[in-house]
Scaffold this motif. Structure first.
Motif, mmCIF file in Angstrom:
data_model
loop_
_atom_site.group_PDB
_atom_site.id
_atom_site.type_symbol
_atom_site.label_atom_id
_atom_site.label_comp_id
_atom_site.label_asym_id
_atom_site.label_seq_id
_atom_site.Cartn_x
_atom_site.Cartn_y
_atom_site.Cartn_z
ATOM 1 N N TYR A 194 42.164 35.682 55.660
ATOM 2 C CA TYR A 194 40.840 36.180 55.054
ATOM 3 C C TYR A 194 39.662 36.351 56.144
ATOM 4 O O TYR A 194 39.336 37.391 56.313
ATOM 5 N N ASP B 72 46.173 30.058 51.132
ATOM 6 C CA ASP B 72 45.991 31.767 50.614
ATOM 7 C C ASP B 72 45.091 32.107 49.095
ATOM 8 O O ASP B 72 45.267 32.046 48.277
ATOM 9 N N LYS C 37 43.972 41.823 51.635
ATOM 10 C CA LYS C 37 43.840 41.588 51.425
ATOM 11 C C LYS C 37 42.252 41.725 50.310
ATOM 12 O O LYS C 37 40.842 41.276 50.374
ATOM 13 N N TRP D 170 38.881 40.370 57.363
ATOM 14 C CA TRP D 170 37.642 40.849 57.010
ATOM 15 C C TRP D 170 36.757 40.450 58.235
ATOM 16 O O TRP D 170 35.044 40.867 58.162
ATOM 17 N N VAL E 42 41.247 37.353 45.565
ATOM 18 C CA VAL E 42 41.386 35.976 45.990
ATOM 19 C C VAL E 42 41.470 35.227 45.154
ATOM 20 O O VAL E 42 40.833 35.425 44.363
#
Length: 455
Positions: free
Chosen positions: A27, A59, A3, A31, A6
């Motif tokens: 996230y 999200d 992703k 990450w 953001v």
């Protein structure tokens, strides 16, 4: 796929302090962001120690209002996100600063005059791509290279303190402003201290371009013979070689101050001058008398003398072409657009400021006196020339450019010639906006900025 964007929500400072951010669990997993450990949030030159609090089934990201203000954010927005584990840096961005010549705080709706619509278009394009942009002038540069005073858009234009950006697009339209010590110092400082990328760093003078490109075997075929006009001997030499020559101010723009010199009968010469009302002609019984009449101007204006060309025309009105060439998301030159410009009646330059009209390459060629080459083949030749010239500029001129306006011409034999290269292509409101859509040129500028900032 990670992703990479953001949704950033701004919440009350009472809920979140500057040193805490909330982030959706997805996230953190993607990450590999560690929980509860001190990290550094990076946004342009801003560095803020933070702890990340994971949020289930969410999200996005939440930050406190106080931190958002320091970032120059006044409302929820979408940004790109990146976690660099080796430095424990959680980066948001890219933050793009556009350096413009002037602003007028009294004009709330149009603080940047004729480029206001272009600036708003950049804001809208950034919202789509997950970037943040602000606009600043030389007057907004302070002694502190960590922050500048910039204009952001949030329901209207407002001025606020913002971090120095990841990328500066230099859109200054005046050499005087660009050469101000404060501007040069700022550019040097943000490059060295914050690793800021600065593109379209400087103006290009006509002789600088031609002297650099003449070294390039791929480009030399596009160059008419050109020299800085230093004396009568040079004028005489060029006028004996070519039936007509052009004198162009080395630092001119918009077709101002151009003089065309043509040989007439009995050693006499005609000089044609561009004026706002059209072309003014003056006759001289000798070249020496003509030189005497312009030698006064040469004390204050440096001229480039250039071989005259037999260009295609439309009913006697010369046609030339403006190619906009930009670097893309991979840092590679691509042609964004090429338009034909037909000179207005009574003018020998095609600038829109002097009554010129725009059309497609194919339309202009179809109406012109060019019969040996089709419109499609002409468009292909112009495309190839524009790319080769842009690459030549990159190779031979030691400065960073991300977009160039390249003025080209086609002679009656179908050969392409370079007229000049502009490192500050116009963004005025008179450039047509198609139904309020974001133009490719604007999208490309942001894509290249993302490439530079590694987002």
């Amino acid at each position: 796929m990670l992703k990479s964007k953001v949704a950033v929500q701004v919440v009350s400072s009472g809920i979140l302090q500057d040193d805490v951010i909330m982030l959706g669990e997805a996230y953190l997993k993607q990450w590999k962001i560690p929980q509860g450990q001190p990290l550094t949030l990076k946004f342009g030159a801003l560095r803020q120690p933070v702890k990340v609090v994971p949020v289930e089934k969410f999200d996005g990201m939440r930050i406190g209002q106080s931190l958002a203000r320091r970032m120059g954010l006044y409302a929820s927005t979408t940004l790109r996100i990146q976690y660099r584990s080796e430095t424990s840096i959680l980066a948001l961005g890219p933050l793009i600063g556009v350096l413009i010549s002037r602003d007028d705080p009294g004009m709330k709706e149009r603080p940047f005059g004729s480029i206001t619509m272009f600036c708003k278009e950049l804001v809208d394009a950034c919202a789509v791509q997950g970037a943040h942009v602000y606009f600043f002038t030389p007057d907004h540069i302070t002694g502190n290279s960590n922050t500048v005073e910039g204009w952001v858009y949030s329901g209207g234009w407002r001025k606020t303190a913002v971090p120095a950006p990841d990328v500066v697009n230099n859109r200054l339209t005046s050499r005087k402003l660009e050469n101000k010590p404060s501007v040069q110092h700022f550019i040097k400082e943000v490059k060295s201290r914050h690793n800021t990328a600065v593109f379209n760093e400087k103006f290009l003078d006509k002789p600088e371009v031609f002297e650099a490109l003449v070294k390039d075997s791929a480009v030399v075929k596009y160059l008419p013979e050109s020299h800085v006009l230093r004396n009568f001997t040079m004028l005489k030499s060029m006028c004996s070689k070519y039936p007509s020559v052009f004198l162009k101010p080395v630092r001119g723009s918009l077709g101002k101050g151009i003089i065309r010199i043509s040989r007439a009968e009995n050693e006499s010469f005609h000089a044609f001058y561009t004026t706002d009302g059209g072309t003014r002609r003056q006759n001289f019984s000798s070249l020496l008398k003509l030189f005497s009449s312009i030698s006064g101007k040469m004390k204050t204006v440096r001229y480039q003398i250039q071989q005259g060309l037999y260009l295609i025309d439309n009913g006697g009105r010369p046609v030339d072409f403006r190619a906009l060439v930009q670097k893309n998301e991979a840092g590679i030159w691509k042609v964004t657009s090429i338009v034909a410009r037909t000179a207005g009646s009574h003018h020998f330059v095609s600038n829109l400021a002097r009554g010129g009209t725009l059309s497609t390459v194919r339309e202009a060629v179809a109406k012109s006196n060019l019969t040996s080459v089709t419109g499609t083949e002409t468009a292909n030749r112009l495309n190839r020339a524009a790319l080769e010239i842009a690459k030549g500029i990159d190779t031979h001129i030691p400065a960073h450019f991300g977009e160039l306006g390249i003025d080209l011409a086609v002679d009656t034999g179908g050969r392409v010639w370079l007229l000049e290269v502009n490192s500050k292509p116009s963004k005025n409101d008179n450039t047509p906006l198609q139904d309020q859509k974001i133009r490719p040129s604007v999208r490309n500028m942001i894509r290249y900025s993302r490439h530079l900032a590694e987002f």
